[in-house]
Design an enzyme around this catalytic site. Sequence first.
Site, PDB file in Angstrom:
ATOM      1  N   ASP A   1      63.283  -5.373  47.716  1.00 49.72           N
ATOM      2  CA  ASP A   1      62.138  -4.625  48.240  1.00 49.72           C
ATOM      3  C   ASP A   1      61.959  -4.865  49.741  1.00 49.72           C
ATOM      4  O   ASP A   1      61.631  -3.938  50.498  1.00 49.72           O
ATOM      5  CB  ASP A   1      60.853  -5.036  47.521  1.00 49.72           C
TER       6      ASP A   1
ATOM      7  N   ASP B   1      60.825  -9.511  39.940  1.00 48.91           N
ATOM      8  CA  ASP B   1      59.988  -9.727  41.120  1.00 48.91           C
ATOM      9  C   ASP B   1      59.477 -11.161  41.099  1.00 48.91           C
ATOM     10  O   ASP B   1      59.298 -11.748  40.024  1.00 48.91           O
ATOM     11  CB  ASP B   1      58.797  -8.760  41.137  1.00 48.91           C
TER      12      ASP B   1
END
Length: 144
Positions: free
Chosen positions: A125, A111
């Site tokens: 995402d 991330d």
Amino acid sequence: MTALLTAFCVTVLDQLVKWIVQNHMELGETIPLIKNVFHLTYIINPGAAFGILPHQDWFFLAIVVVLFVAFFLMRKKIPEKPLYFPAAVGMLLGGALGNGIDRVRIGGVVDFFDFRIWPIFNVADIFICLGVGLIAFYFWRHSS
């Protein structure tokens, strides 16, 4: 075919951006793009959204498998029009596969988008959320 092409493109884009982050940043490094608003912060998330269910890789990988099995069983029933619907299915599949690849490869998800007021997230995402949102919109518009 639209769904699979979209899934392929999303997965490649996701993995490419993650490769760039992993090869140009140190784990835990943060780069302010807009100070105190938007940073690139490289982390490995062992869980799902908001870090829930950490270290449950087999559970998340099972979800990816279920999504792809459902797709292949139902692919002939996916309407080609409007075009955004099969594209949305592809976004969901591609995002799930991109994060699944990370889980197999490194035991967590890379991330890096960091808005400081929201949990850090990635390209996969974004496409998962877009795909689910467009699928929900389709069913809302086409409900009786």
